[in-house]
Design an enzyme around this catalytic site. Structure first.
Site: not given
Ligand code: ATP
Ligand code: LTN
Length: 325
Positions: A110, A192, A195
């Site tokens: 990040k 991955k 968001k």
């Molecule tokens: P960003 O990608 O902007 O960092 P994010 O999609 O990871 O955001 P978070 O709120 O940080 O969202 O994650 C919430 C939960 O979802 C965490 O436990 C994270 O590990 C899980 N998570 C996020 N993206 C994935 C993914 N692609 N596959 C599986 N689990 C995920």
């Protein structure tokens, strides 16, 4: 067992968040003492729009309820309403080496994305996360693969605190699903699903049938024709198979047999239909809750008062252990 987990109100909640994290919460909530938090203080460690934050917080709470979290069984609340999270985070700051924070993968990624705007909060973020977890004497923390490192650090911080000040915290452990803990981007299946990426890379939980068909239809597949699970050689198809398997509760082997001899297009069409069936209730429930916004406010207020009671008990122990008044 005590379970704690949370999602940041930082963007559109997607299939990766749902399949890897929220869906496992539903099984856990039947037999355990669960706390599900909207972690808004985490979301403000990267640039954000203040005028949208309240809406996003309520949207995450809406998703929890829509997915099937039962606020009569589990505690659902907003992090920033329970001030003990920041109080404990400050105290844990004093026993956490900076080097431990600098080696965190998420911090490195990040901070590389926003070189000019790296705030101390982004570095200290895992300490706040440790406070979230330890405040509730949590045993199990269900998260996606990318958060495992942070939960391990929380465990190390708890261990260090207990060794220095006496037994105070339960040592938490991450719980990660075996397949699907890292759902990949639809367009770049080696990254991955996130968001903070472009909308076509992910399925949002409130996507319309048209959006779902379009995104799945144009998702990246691989050379060859077979519907086979092989993440190294066929990352696109393997990701779609993983999604299909988690949504349908069929094994990947069963799906390979079911789709043997069929082409990518037929497989994608079936997956779109399944996604539409599974996600329609999300959109319906969202409109229902939006027509009655007081329900969410009431659930969050009740959840905060329950969370606060537990958090205050832990803080009493912590203050005594650390020799504070
Ligand atoms: P960003 O990608 O902007 O960092 P994010 O999609 O990871 O955001 P978070 O709120 O940080 O969202 O994650 C919430 C939960 O979802 C965490 O436990 C994270 O590990 C899980 N998570 C996020 N993206 C994935 C993914 N692609 N596959 C599986 N689990 C995920
Ligand atoms: N950092 C996590 C969100 C989070 C969390 C937590 C998860 C904050 N506090 C406590 C589990 C337990 C993320 O998903 N980015």
């Amino acid at each position: 067992m005590r379970i704690f987990s949370g999602i940041q109100p930082s963007g559109e909640i997607h299939l990766g968040n749902y399949l890897a994290v929220i869906k496992p919460w539903l099984d856990l909530q039947t037999k355990n003492d669960c706390i599900f938090c909207v972690v808004d203080w985490h979301a403000i460690t990267v640039p954000y729009e203040p005028k949208n934050l309240q809406r996003k917080i309520k949207e995450v709470a809406t998703i929890y309820l829509t997915a099937g979290i039962n606020p009569e069984k589990s505690i659902v609340f907003t992090q920033s309403v329970v001030k003990e999270h920041t109080e404990l985070a400050w105290l844990l700051n004093t026993i956490t080496p900076i080097g431990d924070l600098q080696r965190m993968t998420q911090f490195k990624e990040k901070s590389a994305k926003q070189i000019k705007n790296v705030c101390a909060g982004l570095l200290n973020y895992p300490i706040l996360m440790a406070a979230d977890i330890l405040l509730y004497q949590t045993e199990i923390v269900p998260v996606g693969q990318d958060q495992k490192q942070h939960v391990e650090l929380a465990r190390e911080i708890a261990r260090r605190f207990n060794a220095k000040f006496g037994e105070t915290f339960t040592l938490p452990q991450a719980q990660i699903i075996k397949i699907g803990a890292k759902i990949m981007s639809l367009t770049e299946p080696n990254k991955k699903m996130s968001k903070s990426d472009k909308p076509e890379t992910r399925i949002g939980l409130f996507d319309t049938p048209e959006q779902i068909k379009k995104k799945i239809g144009s998702s990246t597949t691989d050379s060859g024709k077979e519907i086979k699970y092989n993440p190294a050689e066929k990352p696109g198809v393997s990701n779609l198979l993983t999604i299909y398997s988690l949504l349908s509760d069929k094994t990947i082997k069963d799906l390979e047999n079911e789709f043997a001899g069929q082409n990518y297009q037929a497989f994608k069409q079936k997956l779109s239909e399944l996604l539409i069936e599974k996600l329609t209730p999300f959109r319906d429930k969202k409109s229902e809750l939006e027509n009655n916004p007081a329900i969410i406010d009431k659930i969050l207020a009740h959840g905060a008062s329950q969370a606060e009671k537990i958090a205050q008990q832990t803080m009493k122990k912590v203050r005594v252990a650390m020799g504070l008044l």
